[in-house]
Design a protein around this motif. Structure first.
Motif, short mmCIF file in Angstrom:
data_model
loop_
_atom_site.label_atom_id
_atom_site.label_comp_id
_atom_site.label_asym_id
_atom_site.label_seq_id
_atom_site.Cartn_x
_atom_site.Cartn_y
_atom_site.Cartn_z
N ARG A 183 33.28 -103.75 49.24
CA ARG A 183 34.22 -104.29 50.23
C ARG A 183 33.62 -104.24 51.64
NH1 ARG A 183 37.91 -101.31 46.83
NH2 ARG A 183 39.34 -102.75 45.79
N GLU A 184 32.96 -103.14 51.97
CA GLU A 184 32.35 -103.01 53.29
C GLU A 184 31.26 -104.07 53.48
OE1 GLU A 184 30.98 -98.97 53.52
OE2 GLU A 184 33.02 -98.15 53.42
N ALA A 185 30.47 -104.32 52.43
CA ALA A 185 29.42 -105.34 52.52
C ALA A 185 30.03 -106.73 52.68
CB ALA A 185 28.54 -105.29 51.27
N LEU A 186 31.11 -107.00 51.96
CA LEU A 186 31.80 -108.29 52.10
C LEU A 186 32.33 -108.47 53.52
CD1 LEU A 186 33.79 -108.19 48.74
CD2 LEU A 186 32.05 -109.88 49.31
N ALA A 187 32.92 -107.41 54.07
CA ALA A 187 33.49 -107.47 55.42
C ALA A 187 32.42 -107.71 56.48
CB ALA A 187 34.26 -106.19 55.73
N ALA A 188 31.18 -107.28 56.20
CA ALA A 188 30.10 -107.48 57.16
C ALA A 188 29.57 -108.91 57.15
CB ALA A 188 28.96 -106.50 56.85
N VAL A 189 29.89 -109.66 56.06
CA VAL A 189 29.35 -111.02 55.91
C VAL A 189 30.41 -112.10 56.14
CG1 VAL A 189 28.31 -112.63 54.25
CG2 VAL A 189 27.53 -110.25 54.35
#
Length: 194
Positions: A183-189
């Motif tokens: 989720r954190e990686a998705l939010a960064a992109v």
């Protein structure tokens, strides 16, 4: 070290960039014996269908609880009124795990909670959302293969007739912590939809 999480339901239209109310889960940190918001990143972030302008707060709380449950979170306190709307203590649900579909290229993608959440949060189509989840998971697994807790065939009966077949779709079980890293990686992109 204990962890503590709060769901923040923003109902004040002056604090929102879109028409709908917003729900977010943030990790807290302990300061002088009290829990306080640690800040970004948001572990869960979603725009609700209930409009901030004159929307029903009870309806918004119900929708927020449903969205949180779909993302693997349970509210464990009442909603307390705060300046921006409401806040409630949340915990990861009892299962402690998240399932992610792993399929052969070109096949239909089976629906799963993290996929639905990603599509809703970022306005992505099913294939784009799944490919992003799969890519981020693969990156994490490259560093630590043990993050895949279990790999279960979607249709185990197919293996009975052909036990050496590699042409089988699977459900991958990962911890909720691993799902949060995705989720954190998705939010960064990706940008949440307005």
């Amino acid at each position: 070290m204990s962890t503590h999480f709060t769901a923040w339901l923003t109902t004040d239209p002056n604090l929102l960039d879109q028409d709908g109310m917003h729900i977010a889960v943030l990790e807290d940190e302990e300061r002088a014996g009290l829990w306080g918001c640690k800040g970004d990143p948001e572990i869960v972030s979603a725009v609700l269908s209930v409009p901030a302008e004159d929307g029903d707060h009870g309806e918004a709380q119900g929708e927020a609880i449903d969205l949180l449950a779909a993302a693997g979170w349970a509210t464990v306190s009442d909603w307390d009124a705060v300046e921006s709307g409401y806040a409630a203590t949340v915990e990861r649900d009892g299962s402690g795990t998240t399932q992610i579909f792993e399929g052969m290229t070109g096949r239909n993608i089976s629906t799963y909670d993290l996929l639905d959440e990603t599509m809703t949060t970022y306005g992505l189509d099913k294939e784009t959302a799944h490919e992003a989840i799969a890519a981020f998971l693969a990156s994490l697994v490259d560093d630590d293969p043990a993050l895949i807790l279990e790999r279960t065939p979607v249709r185990p009966e197919l293996l009975e007739a052909n036990p050496t077949s590699v042409d089988i779709d699977h459900w991958l079980t990962v911890s909720n912590e691993t799902a949060d890293h995705i989720r954190e990686a998705l939010a960064a992109v990706f940008e949440p939809v307005a």
